[in-house]
Design a protein around this motif. Structure first.
Motif, PDB file in Angstrom:
ATOM      1  N   LYS A 157       0.833  -1.206   0.000  1.00  0.00           N
ATOM      2  CA  LYS A 157       0.000   0.000   0.000  1.00  0.00           C
ATOM      3  C   LYS A 157       0.866   1.254   0.000  1.00  0.00           C
ATOM      4  CE  LYS A 157      -3.886   2.172   2.410  1.00  0.00           C
ATOM      5  NZ  LYS A 157      -3.277   3.521   2.378  1.00  0.00           N
ATOM      6  N   LEU A 158       1.970   1.214   0.750  1.00  0.00           N
ATOM      7  CA  LEU A 158       2.877   2.365   0.795  1.00  0.00           C
ATOM      8  C   LEU A 158       3.374   2.734  -0.588  1.00  0.00           C
ATOM      9  CD1 LEU A 158       4.764   4.417   2.204  1.00  0.00           C
ATOM     10  CD2 LEU A 158       6.385   2.526   2.521  1.00  0.00           C
ATOM     11  N   PHE A 159       3.888   1.763  -1.330  1.00  0.00           N
ATOM     12  CA  PHE A 159       4.452   2.060  -2.645  1.00  0.00           C
ATOM     13  C   PHE A 159       3.369   2.279  -3.687  1.00  0.00           C
ATOM     14  CE2 PHE A 159       8.075   0.134  -0.503  1.00  0.00           C
ATOM     15  CZ  PHE A 159       9.094   0.984  -0.878  1.00  0.00           C
ATOM     16  N   MET A 160       2.210   1.683  -3.495  1.00  0.00           N
ATOM     17  CA  MET A 160       1.096   1.996  -4.393  1.00  0.00           C
ATOM     18  C   MET A 160       0.699   3.460  -4.236  1.00  0.00           C
ATOM     19  SD  MET A 160      -0.062  -0.710  -6.218  1.00  0.00           S
ATOM     20  CE  MET A 160      -1.838  -0.552  -6.409  1.00  0.00           C
ATOM     21  N   ASP A 161       0.674   3.943  -2.996  1.00  0.00           N
ATOM     22  CA  ASP A 161       0.332   5.341  -2.747  1.00  0.00           C
ATOM     23  C   ASP A 161       1.419   6.276  -3.269  1.00  0.00           C
ATOM     24  OD1 ASP A 161      -1.983   4.472  -1.568  1.00  0.00           O
ATOM     25  OD2 ASP A 161      -1.199   4.589   0.483  1.00  0.00           O
ATOM     26  N   LEU A 162       2.684   5.899  -3.072  1.00  0.00           N
ATOM     27  CA  LEU A 162       3.781   6.745  -3.551  1.00  0.00           C
ATOM     28  C   LEU A 162       3.770   6.853  -5.075  1.00  0.00           C
ATOM     29  CD1 LEU A 162       6.732   5.612  -1.244  1.00  0.00           C
ATOM     30  CD2 LEU A 162       5.470   7.763  -1.145  1.00  0.00           C
ATOM     31  N   ALA A 163       3.455   5.749  -5.742  1.00  0.00           N
ATOM     32  CA  ALA A 163       3.406   5.752  -7.205  1.00  0.00           C
ATOM     33  C   ALA A 163       2.089   6.282  -7.749  1.00  0.00           C
ATOM     34  CB  ALA A 163       3.646   4.337  -7.733  1.00  0.00           C
ATOM     35  N   LYS A 164       1.134   6.535  -6.844  1.00  0.00           N
ATOM     36  CA  LYS A 164      -0.207   6.980  -7.241  1.00  0.00           C
ATOM     37  C   LYS A 164      -0.811   6.040  -8.282  1.00  0.00           C
ATOM     38  CE  LYS A 164       0.829  11.833  -6.261  1.00  0.00           C
ATOM     39  NZ  LYS A 164       0.888  13.220  -6.792  1.00  0.00           N
ATOM     40  N   ALA A 165      -0.594   4.742  -8.030  1.00  0.00           N
ATOM     41  CA  ALA A 165      -1.107   3.724  -8.948  1.00  0.00           C
ATOM     42  C   ALA A 165      -2.555   3.418  -8.617  1.00  0.00           C
ATOM     43  CB  ALA A 165      -0.262   2.454  -8.842  1.00  0.00           C
ATOM     44  N   PRO A 171      -3.899  -9.599  -6.626  1.00  0.00           N
ATOM     45  CA  PRO A 171      -2.444  -9.401  -6.416  1.00  0.00           C
ATOM     46  C   PRO A 171      -1.617  -9.634  -7.671  1.00  0.00           C
ATOM     47  CG  PRO A 171      -3.404 -10.668  -4.616  1.00  0.00           C
ATOM     48  CD  PRO A 171      -4.479 -10.533  -5.657  1.00  0.00           C
ATOM     49  N   ALA A 172      -2.070 -10.507  -8.562  1.00  0.00           N
ATOM     50  CA  ALA A 172      -1.290 -10.786  -9.773  1.00  0.00           C
ATOM     51  C   ALA A 172      -1.182  -9.575 -10.685  1.00  0.00           C
ATOM     52  CB  ALA A 172      -1.908 -11.959 -10.536  1.00  0.00           C
ATOM     53  N   ASP A 173      -2.046  -8.578 -10.492  1.00  0.00           N
ATOM     54  CA  ASP A 173      -2.020  -7.389 -11.341  1.00  0.00           C
ATOM     55  C   ASP A 173      -1.048  -6.324 -10.842  1.00  0.00           C
ATOM     56  OD1 ASP A 173      -3.967  -8.547 -12.919  1.00  0.00           O
ATOM     57  OD2 ASP A 173      -5.624  -7.631 -11.803  1.00  0.00           O
ATOM     58  N   ILE A 174      -0.419  -6.535  -9.695  1.00  0.00           N
ATOM     59  CA  ILE A 174       0.529  -5.547  -9.162  1.00  0.00           C
ATOM     60  C   ILE A 174       1.773  -5.532 -10.041  1.00  0.00           C
ATOM     61  CG2 ILE A 174       1.952  -4.904  -7.183  1.00  0.00           C
ATOM     62  CD1 ILE A 174      -0.076  -6.278  -5.396  1.00  0.00           C
ATOM     63  N   PRO A 175       2.190  -4.393 -10.561  1.00  0.00           N
ATOM     64  CA  PRO A 175       3.374  -4.346 -11.436  1.00  0.00           C
ATOM     65  C   PRO A 175       4.655  -4.587 -10.660  1.00  0.00           C
ATOM     66  CG  PRO A 175       2.549  -2.146 -11.019  1.00  0.00           C
ATOM     67  CD  PRO A 175       1.544  -3.079 -10.417  1.00  0.00           C
ATOM     68  N   PHE A 176       5.667  -5.051 -11.359  1.00  0.00           N
ATOM     69  CA  PHE A 176       6.955  -5.327 -10.738  1.00  0.00           C
ATOM     70  C   PHE A 176       7.599  -4.047 -10.199  1.00  0.00           C
ATOM     71  CE2 PHE A 176       7.013  -9.579 -12.533  1.00  0.00           C
ATOM     72  CZ  PHE A 176       7.763 -10.281 -11.608  1.00  0.00           C
ATOM     73  N   SER A 177       7.344  -2.918 -10.826  1.00  0.00           N
ATOM     74  CA  SER A 177       7.937  -1.660 -10.365  1.00  0.00           C
ATOM     75  C   SER A 177       7.486  -1.299  -8.960  1.00  0.00           C
ATOM     76  CB  SER A 177       7.565  -0.527 -11.328  1.00  0.00           C
ATOM     77  OG  SER A 177       6.153  -0.390 -11.419  1.00  0.00           O
ATOM     78  N   ILE A 178       6.335  -1.797  -8.537  1.00  0.00           N
ATOM     79  CA  ILE A 178       5.837  -1.573  -7.178  1.00  0.00           C
ATOM     80  C   ILE A 178       6.138  -2.766  -6.287  1.00  0.00           C
ATOM     81  CG2 ILE A 178       3.724  -1.280  -5.805  1.00  0.00           C
ATOM     82  CD1 ILE A 178       2.585   0.355  -8.093  1.00  0.00           C
ATOM     83  N   LEU A 179       6.042  -3.960  -6.835  1.00  0.00           N
ATOM     84  CA  LEU A 179       6.254  -5.157  -6.025  1.00  0.00           C
ATOM     85  C   LEU A 179       7.698  -5.281  -5.553  1.00  0.00           C
ATOM     86  CD1 LEU A 179       5.239  -7.811  -4.854  1.00  0.00           C
ATOM     87  CD2 LEU A 179       5.667  -8.880  -7.073  1.00  0.00           C
ATOM     88  N   LEU A 180       8.670  -4.933  -6.406  1.00  0.00           N
ATOM     89  CA  LEU A 180      10.072  -5.102  -6.039  1.00  0.00           C
ATOM     90  C   LEU A 180      10.459  -4.299  -4.792  1.00  0.00           C
ATOM     91  CD1 LEU A 180      11.928  -5.294  -9.467  1.00  0.00           C
ATOM     92  CD2 LEU A 180      11.860  -7.026  -7.691  1.00  0.00           C
ATOM     93  N   PRO A 181      10.237  -2.965  -4.743  1.00  0.00           N
ATOM     94  CA  PRO A 181      10.601  -2.240  -3.512  1.00  0.00           C
ATOM     95  C   PRO A 181       9.790  -2.678  -2.305  1.00  0.00           C
ATOM     96  CG  PRO A 181       9.390  -0.810  -5.020  1.00  0.00           C
ATOM     97  CD  PRO A 181       9.708  -2.063  -5.776  1.00  0.00           C
ATOM     98  N   ALA A 182       8.520  -3.044  -2.504  1.00  0.00           N
ATOM     99  CA  ALA A 182       7.713  -3.519  -1.382  1.00  0.00           C
ATOM    100  C   ALA A 182       8.247  -4.848  -0.854  1.00  0.00           C
ATOM    101  CB  ALA A 182       6.254  -3.663  -1.817  1.00  0.00           C
ATOM    102  N   PHE A 183       8.655  -5.722  -1.764  1.00  0.00           N
ATOM    103  CA  PHE A 183       9.217  -7.011  -1.361  1.00  0.00           C
ATOM    104  C   PHE A 183      10.507  -6.832  -0.571  1.00  0.00           C
ATOM    105  CE2 PHE A 183      12.281 -10.381  -2.495  1.00  0.00           C
ATOM    106  CZ  PHE A 183      11.678 -11.468  -1.888  1.00  0.00           C
ATOM    107  N   VAL A 184      11.393  -5.977  -1.060  1.00  0.00           N
ATOM    108  CA  VAL A 184      12.667  -5.749  -0.362  1.00  0.00           C
ATOM    109  C   VAL A 184      12.425  -5.137   1.011  1.00  0.00           C
ATOM    110  CG1 VAL A 184      14.848  -4.501  -0.454  1.00  0.00           C
ATOM    111  CG2 VAL A 184      13.934  -5.542  -2.527  1.00  0.00           C
ATOM    112  N   THR A 185      11.504  -4.184   1.104  1.00  0.00           N
ATOM    113  CA  THR A 185      11.191  -3.575   2.399  1.00  0.00           C
ATOM    114  C   THR A 185      10.659  -4.602   3.381  1.00  0.00           C
ATOM    115  OG1 THR A 185      10.665  -1.491   1.271  1.00  0.00           O
ATOM    116  CG2 THR A 185       9.890  -1.740   3.527  1.00  0.00           C
ATOM    117  N   SER A 186       9.789  -5.474   2.919  1.00  0.00           N
ATOM    118  CA  SER A 186       9.258  -6.521   3.781  1.00  0.00           C
ATOM    119  C   SER A 186      10.348  -7.491   4.218  1.00  0.00           C
ATOM    120  CB  SER A 186       8.145  -7.285   3.056  1.00  0.00           C
ATOM    121  OG  SER A 186       7.025  -6.465   2.831  1.00  0.00           O
TER     122      SER A 186
END
Length: 254
Positions: A157-165, A171-186
């Protein structure tokens, strides 16, 4: 980035899963690699040899970053580093041993993912049953599924909000540009949580030893020198390495 990551990780999965890892390259494999490089141009014209070498070198350059950021390696190496710091050992085990241990444990954790990529994408593509684009898409889907299971909803949600996506339906529709930083943060958050739990018993030993030495008037004696043997003894008695490896492997959602 999506395509490049999928291509390199597909090749990596093929190398890990293939039983003929040490076999010499066959003409068919060379033709497949050349076809893949030619397809990158997008216009059907073959690339020159220098450009092909440049592309391959570029893929090899970003491979370590993808190994760190898209697999279980990050969590494992951080926990092992915190464990070494908690025991009080500065260079034992050495960095090479920790990295090797983290790498092979990552291969163990990622084995089902690599196996699924090999079955769904690499093997069909090697037998000319599917096109390269389909193989890349299937490989990316498998990695996407692994990463989404390890990622917290709050980080997404944090990176979705930052990207204003816009909101996604699944969940399969989440782009890699958002999933990658969220995954690393987690992964970083989970690694520090595990490290905190590992640090607590060793911290208690340090406090007990420091209090005892102060009560005995031995304030000039370093508590670290006295507490380290007790830490090692505790770690050996509870079979610490097996517990740590098992806990790390079991911390990943499959």
């Amino acid at each position: 980035m999506y395509a490049v990551a999928a291509i390199v990780l597909t090749i990596l999965a093929h190398l890990v899963s293939s039983p003929a890892l040490a076999a010499p390259a066959t003409p068919g494999a060379s033709e497949a690699l050349g076809k893949a490089l030619n397809d990158v141009a997008g216009d059907g014209k073959p690339l020159t040899l220098s450009l092909q070498i440049l592309i391959l070198m570029g893929l090899l350059t970003i491979l370590p970053s993808m190994l760190l950021m898209m697999t279980s390696f990050t969590r494992i190496i951080i926990v092992l580093s915190i464990l070494r710091q908690a025991i009080g050992l500065q260079q034992t085990p050495p960095n090479q041993v920790l990295i090797g241990l983290a790498l092979f444990l990552s291969m163990f954790v990622m084995a089902p993912t690599f196996s699924e990529i090999n079955q769904r994408a690499v093997a069909p593509y090697s037998e000319d049953e599917i096109a390269l684009e389909d193989a890349i898409g299937l490989s990316a889907e498998v990695f996407h599924k692994f990463m989404i299971k390890q990622t917290r909803q709050t980080d997404l949600k944090l990176f979705m909000d930052l990207a204003k996506a816009p909101a996604v339906e699944k969940p399969a529709d989440i782009p890699f540009s958002i999933l990658l930083p969220a995954f690393v943060t987690s992964e970083l958050k989970t690694a520090f949580q595990i490290g905190f739990m590992i640090f607590l018993p060793f911290l208690v030993i340090d406090l007990v030893v420091a209090s005892t030495l102060m009560a005995l008037g031995m304030m000039m004696l370093s508590p670290t020198i006295i507490s380290m043997p007790f830490k090692l003894l505790l770690f050996v008695l509870v079979d610490g390495w097996a517990l740590t490896m098992g806990s790390l492997a079991g911390s990943f959602v499959v």
